[in-house]
Design a protein around this motif. Structure first.
Motif, mmCIF file in Angstrom:
data_model
loop_
_atom_site.group_PDB
_atom_site.id
_atom_site.type_symbol
_atom_site.label_atom_id
_atom_site.label_comp_id
_atom_site.label_asym_id
_atom_site.label_seq_id
_atom_site.Cartn_x
_atom_site.Cartn_y
_atom_site.Cartn_z
ATOM 1 N N THR A 18 0.854 -1.185 0.000
ATOM 2 C CA THR A 18 0.000 0.000 0.000
ATOM 3 C C THR A 18 0.888 1.231 0.000
ATOM 4 O OG1 THR A 18 -1.648 -1.196 1.304
ATOM 5 C CG2 THR A 18 -1.823 1.215 1.246
ATOM 6 N N SER A 19 0.629 2.122 -0.961
ATOM 7 C CA SER A 19 1.412 3.359 -0.977
ATOM 8 C C SER A 19 0.595 4.444 -0.287
ATOM 9 C CB SER A 19 1.763 3.765 -2.397
ATOM 10 O OG SER A 19 0.621 4.212 -3.070
ATOM 11 N N ASN A 20 1.257 5.197 0.546
ATOM 12 C CA ASN A 20 0.590 6.288 1.244
ATOM 13 C C ASN A 20 0.535 7.512 0.341
ATOM 14 O OD1 ASN A 20 0.231 4.859 3.645
ATOM 15 N ND2 ASN A 20 2.306 5.331 4.302
ATOM 16 N N PRO A 21 -0.558 8.284 0.430
ATOM 17 C CA PRO A 21 -0.639 9.493 -0.383
ATOM 18 C C PRO A 21 0.491 10.454 -0.031
ATOM 19 C CG PRO A 21 -2.742 9.008 0.679
ATOM 20 C CD PRO A 21 -1.727 8.079 1.251
ATOM 21 N N MET A 22 0.951 11.166 -1.025
ATOM 22 C CA MET A 22 2.011 12.143 -0.834
ATOM 23 C C MET A 22 1.381 13.522 -0.649
ATOM 24 S SD MET A 22 4.848 10.381 -1.229
ATOM 25 C CE MET A 22 6.078 11.582 -1.627
ATOM 26 N N THR A 23 2.080 14.392 0.036
ATOM 27 C CA THR A 23 1.631 15.769 0.192
ATOM 28 C C THR A 23 1.934 16.526 -1.093
ATOM 29 O OG1 THR A 23 2.019 15.705 2.570
ATOM 30 C CG2 THR A 23 1.920 17.886 1.542
ATOM 31 N N PRO A 24 0.954 17.285 -1.643
ATOM 32 C CA PRO A 24 1.228 18.064 -2.855
ATOM 33 C C PRO A 24 2.342 19.079 -2.603
ATOM 34 C CG PRO A 24 -1.121 18.057 -2.325
ATOM 35 C CD PRO A 24 -0.407 17.453 -1.170
ATOM 36 N N VAL A 25 3.144 19.331 -3.637
ATOM 37 C CA VAL A 25 4.216 20.318 -3.548
ATOM 38 C C VAL A 25 3.862 21.478 -4.478
ATOM 39 C CG1 VAL A 25 6.668 20.766 -3.930
ATOM 40 C CG2 VAL A 25 5.924 18.544 -3.019
ATOM 41 N N VAL A 26 3.692 22.675 -3.890
ATOM 42 C CA VAL A 26 3.345 23.862 -4.662
ATOM 43 C C VAL A 26 4.637 24.516 -5.145
ATOM 44 C CG1 VAL A 26 2.141 26.076 -4.629
ATOM 45 C CG2 VAL A 26 1.289 24.186 -3.218
ATOM 46 N N ASP A 27 4.698 24.811 -6.450
ATOM 47 C CA ASP A 27 5.887 25.464 -7.011
ATOM 48 C C ASP A 27 6.080 26.834 -6.368
ATOM 49 O OD1 ASP A 27 5.965 23.252 -8.610
ATOM 50 O OD2 ASP A 27 5.690 24.322 -10.501
ATOM 51 N N SER A 28 7.328 27.197 -6.159
ATOM 52 C CA SER A 28 7.666 28.472 -5.540
ATOM 53 C C SER A 28 7.334 29.630 -6.478
ATOM 54 C CB SER A 28 9.155 28.494 -5.200
ATOM 55 O OG SER A 28 9.501 29.712 -4.608
ATOM 56 N N GLY A 112 -0.283 21.007 0.796
ATOM 57 C CA GLY A 112 0.927 21.689 0.352
ATOM 58 C C GLY A 112 0.682 23.191 0.404
ATOM 59 N N ARG A 113 1.659 23.955 0.879
ATOM 60 C CA ARG A 113 1.490 25.411 1.033
ATOM 61 C C ARG A 113 2.654 26.168 0.411
ATOM 62 N NH1 ARG A 113 -0.336 23.452 5.838
ATOM 63 N NH2 ARG A 113 -2.438 24.069 6.445
ATOM 64 N N GLU A 114 2.349 27.354 -0.069
ATOM 65 C CA GLU A 114 3.362 28.282 -0.568
ATOM 66 C C GLU A 114 2.848 29.688 -0.306
ATOM 67 O OE1 GLU A 114 6.714 29.922 -2.322
ATOM 68 O OE2 GLU A 114 6.372 27.854 -1.726
#
Length: 158
Positions: A18-28, A112-114
């Protein structure tokens, strides 16, 4: 994942991965500079390896209403919201991308935050110049002229 081992005896072992969901990465996004009342576009992009559904929330830092946008899995992970500020100053813009598939260990959505700053420059008020034409008034008579201009919530005395 299935693993098969062949020896003199036949043996098959199956394991579930089972793969765990990843946190989205917002472009800088670097800081921006715009004039007050000028509409501008914020190029927002993010990555998330899953085929999830996301909710993107942009807080423009000026107490304007938040407008969440839901993006379905498989859609482009970019969008271009536009905004304008009615008052000069520095505003911190925060972008949140909420992964709607799966939770972290604490039972919360992965987010994910920016953040970046928009420096809004003041502009001169827009005045109808035809109202400022030269006028000759006879001595002893009164003259009144009114003019309207718009400059956001700034205060003016004239």
């Amino acid at each position: 994942m299935s693993i098969q081992m062949m020896t003199q005896r036949s043996c098959t072992e199956t394991s579930v991965v089972t793969s765990n969901p990843m946190t989205p990465v917002v472009d800088s996004i670097g800081d921006l500079q715009v004039d007050e009342l000028q509409s501008f576009v914020v190029p927002i992009a993010f990555t998330d390896p899953g085929d999830d559904n996301w909710t993107v929330i942009v807080d423009f830092g000026d107490q304007s209403p938040l407008q969440p946008l839901t993006i379905a899995g498989g859609d482009l992970q970019t969008f271009l919201p536009s905004h304008s500020y009615f008052q000069d100053g520095a505003y911190t813009v925060t972008i949140e991308v909420v992964d709607n598939e799966g939770f972290d260990r604490r039972g919360r959505n992965r987010v994910g935050r920016e953040s970046f700053v928009v420096n809004v420059l003041p502009t001169a008020p827009d005045v109808d110049e035809s109202l400022l034409q030269k006028l000759i008034v006879d001595e002893g008579t009164s003259w009144t002229r009114s003019a309207h201009f718009f400059d956001g919530p700034d205060s003016w005395v004239g």
